[in-house]
Design a protein around this motif. Structure first.
Motif, mmCIF file in Angstrom:
data_model
loop_
_atom_site.group_PDB
_atom_site.id
_atom_site.type_symbol
_atom_site.label_atom_id
_atom_site.label_comp_id
_atom_site.label_asym_id
_atom_site.label_seq_id
_atom_site.Cartn_x
_atom_site.Cartn_y
_atom_site.Cartn_z
ATOM 1 N N ALA A 199 -6.767 -7.783 8.409
ATOM 2 C CA ALA A 199 -6.953 -8.244 7.032
ATOM 3 C C ALA A 199 -5.846 -9.212 6.627
ATOM 4 O O ALA A 199 -6.113 -10.261 6.021
ATOM 5 N N LEU A 200 -4.605 -8.884 6.981
ATOM 6 C CA LEU A 200 -3.492 -9.783 6.661
ATOM 7 C C LEU A 200 -3.629 -11.103 7.404
ATOM 8 O O LEU A 200 -3.402 -12.179 6.826
ATOM 9 N N ASN A 201 -4.000 -11.052 8.670
ATOM 10 C CA ASN A 201 -4.163 -12.280 9.451
ATOM 11 C C ASN A 201 -5.294 -13.144 8.913
ATOM 12 O O ASN A 201 -5.237 -14.374 9.018
ATOM 13 N N LYS A 202 -6.304 -12.516 8.355
ATOM 14 C CA LYS A 202 -7.414 -13.268 7.776
ATOM 15 C C LYS A 202 -6.966 -14.004 6.509
ATOM 16 O O LYS A 202 -7.415 -15.112 6.240
ATOM 17 N N ILE A 203 -6.065 -13.389 5.752
ATOM 18 C CA ILE A 203 -5.531 -14.029 4.549
ATOM 19 C C ILE A 203 -4.686 -15.235 4.944
ATOM 20 O O ILE A 203 -4.871 -16.335 4.442
ATOM 21 N N ASP A 204 -3.754 -15.022 5.859
ATOM 22 C CA ASP A 204 -2.891 -16.090 6.374
ATOM 23 C C ASP A 204 -2.168 -15.545 7.599
ATOM 24 O O ASP A 204 -1.436 -14.551 7.496
ATOM 25 N N PRO A 205 -2.342 -16.165 8.763
ATOM 26 C CA PRO A 205 -1.713 -15.660 9.989
ATOM 27 C C PRO A 205 -0.187 -15.587 9.905
ATOM 28 O O PRO A 205 0.433 -14.805 10.613
ATOM 29 N N GLU A 206 0.404 -16.366 9.036
ATOM 30 C CA GLU A 206 1.859 -16.358 8.916
ATOM 31 C C GLU A 206 2.381 -15.077 8.265
ATOM 32 O O GLU A 206 3.559 -14.752 8.394
ATOM 33 N N ILE A 207 1.523 -14.329 7.598
ATOM 34 C CA ILE A 207 1.971 -13.084 6.958
ATOM 35 C C ILE A 207 2.471 -12.118 8.023
ATOM 36 O O ILE A 207 3.544 -11.547 7.904
ATOM 37 N N VAL A 208 1.686 -11.936 9.081
ATOM 38 C CA VAL A 208 2.088 -11.050 10.174
ATOM 39 C C VAL A 208 3.000 -11.810 11.131
ATOM 40 O O VAL A 208 4.034 -11.309 11.554
ATOM 41 N N ASN A 209 2.609 -13.010 11.497
ATOM 42 C CA ASN A 209 3.417 -13.904 12.336
ATOM 43 C C ASN A 209 3.874 -13.238 13.643
ATOM 44 O O ASN A 209 5.007 -13.417 14.081
ATOM 45 N N GLY A 210 2.995 -12.407 14.221
ATOM 46 C CA GLY A 210 3.326 -11.754 15.485
ATOM 47 C C GLY A 210 4.242 -10.550 15.360
ATOM 48 O O GLY A 210 4.614 -9.940 16.349
ATOM 49 N N LYS A 211 4.605 -10.194 14.143
ATOM 50 C CA LYS A 211 5.519 -9.065 13.918
ATOM 51 C C LYS A 211 4.756 -7.941 13.235
ATOM 52 O O LYS A 211 4.913 -7.678 12.041
ATOM 53 N N ASP A 212 3.929 -7.254 14.037
ATOM 54 C CA ASP A 212 3.059 -6.207 13.506
ATOM 55 C C ASP A 212 3.841 -5.090 12.821
ATOM 56 O O ASP A 212 3.489 -4.663 11.719
ATOM 57 N N ASP A 213 4.890 -4.609 13.470
ATOM 58 C CA ASP A 213 5.665 -3.500 12.906
ATOM 59 C C ASP A 213 6.278 -3.873 11.559
ATOM 60 O O ASP A 213 6.320 -3.058 10.632
ATOM 61 N N LYS A 214 6.750 -5.100 11.451
ATOM 62 C CA LYS A 214 7.359 -5.554 10.205
ATOM 63 C C LYS A 214 6.317 -5.629 9.092
ATOM 64 O O LYS A 214 6.584 -5.246 7.946
ATOM 65 N N ALA A 215 5.108 -6.081 9.429
ATOM 66 C CA ALA A 215 4.041 -6.172 8.431
ATOM 67 C C ALA A 215 3.639 -4.778 7.942
ATOM 68 O O ALA A 215 3.404 -4.582 6.749
ATOM 69 N N VAL A 216 3.574 -3.823 8.860
ATOM 70 C CA VAL A 216 3.241 -2.446 8.469
ATOM 71 C C VAL A 216 4.367 -1.870 7.617
ATOM 72 O O VAL A 216 4.119 -1.233 6.589
ATOM 73 N N SER A 217 5.600 -2.096 8.014
ATOM 74 C CA SER A 217 6.743 -1.594 7.256
ATOM 75 C C SER A 217 6.758 -2.162 5.834
ATOM 76 O O SER A 217 6.999 -1.434 4.866
ATOM 77 N N ARG A 218 6.500 -3.451 5.719
ATOM 78 C CA ARG A 218 6.458 -4.065 4.388
ATOM 79 C C ARG A 218 5.326 -3.468 3.554
ATOM 80 O O ARG A 218 5.472 -3.250 2.354
ATOM 81 N N GLY A 219 4.199 -3.206 4.197
ATOM 82 C CA GLY A 219 3.083 -2.601 3.483
ATOM 83 C C GLY A 219 3.410 -1.214 2.976
ATOM 84 O O GLY A 219 3.107 -0.861 1.831
ATOM 85 N N LEU A 220 4.047 -0.404 3.826
ATOM 86 C CA LEU A 220 4.427 0.942 3.409
ATOM 87 C C LEU A 220 5.470 0.894 2.295
ATOM 88 O O LEU A 220 5.435 1.708 1.359
ATOM 89 N N SER A 221 6.382 -0.065 2.360
ATOM 90 C CA SER A 221 7.371 -0.237 1.278
ATOM 91 C C SER A 221 6.682 -0.654 -0.019
ATOM 92 O O SER A 221 7.071 -0.222 -1.105
ATOM 93 N N GLN A 222 5.651 -1.495 0.118
ATOM 94 C CA GLN A 222 4.899 -1.903 -1.073
ATOM 95 C C GLN A 222 4.207 -0.698 -1.692
ATOM 96 O O GLN A 222 4.175 -0.554 -2.911
#
Length: 147
Positions: free
Chosen positions: A74-97
């Motif tokens: 879903a994040l990659n569909k919005i903009d691939p730069e959101i995840v930018n190959g850093k899956d763990d960081k994207a999940v961590s940011r989501g959990l922090s959100q």
């Protein structure tokens, strides 16, 4: 300006809800699909005290592998730069959100918080209110639907 942000957030949430509803109605499980049972407390490697303190702090548990994949897609569909190959960081940011959303009920402030939290190399100040609203919807739908 705040009205514009609120309308954008509501439109994004409505669009995502409609998309999720249409998929839920049309998708049927295949006979060979296997659904994994959630791990029992004895199988979990996380201490119960840590789970309860994390829950009390408003941090949901890490998503199951299938839910994680859906969230990242879903994040990659919005903009691939959101995840930018850093899956763990994207999940961590989501959990922090999720944690910051637990007590914040104002939709405009939730979008602003998401825009500050989710940044990328070419978006050091966030992805803007429209994409932030979509990111927020992906976070809430996939990581903390009860918030």
């Amino acid at each position: 300006m705040r009205t514009h942000h609120t309308i954008t957030l509501l439109a994004a949430a409505g669009l995502l809800a409609l998309t999720g509803c249409s998929e839920a109605v049309t998708s049927e499980p295949k006979p060979d699909d296997k659904v994994a049972a959630p791990p029992s407390a004895s199988q979990s490697s996380i201490a119960p005290e840590a789970l309860s303190s994390a829950a009390a702090a408003g941090i949901p548990p890490s998503p199951a592998p299938e839910q994680r994949a859906i969230y990242l897609a879903a994040l990659n569909k919005i903009d691939p730069e959101i995840v930018n190959g850093k899956d763990d960081k994207a999940v961590s940011r989501g959990l922090s959100q999720c944690q910051s959303m637990k007590d914040e009920k104002d939709p405009t402030k939730r979008v602003e918080s998401t825009n500050r939290r989710f940044i990328g190399p070419n978006h050091p100040d966030g992805f803007g209110p429209t994409k932030a609203a979509f990111i927020l919807a992906a976070v809430q739908t996939n990581l903390c639907p009860t918030y």
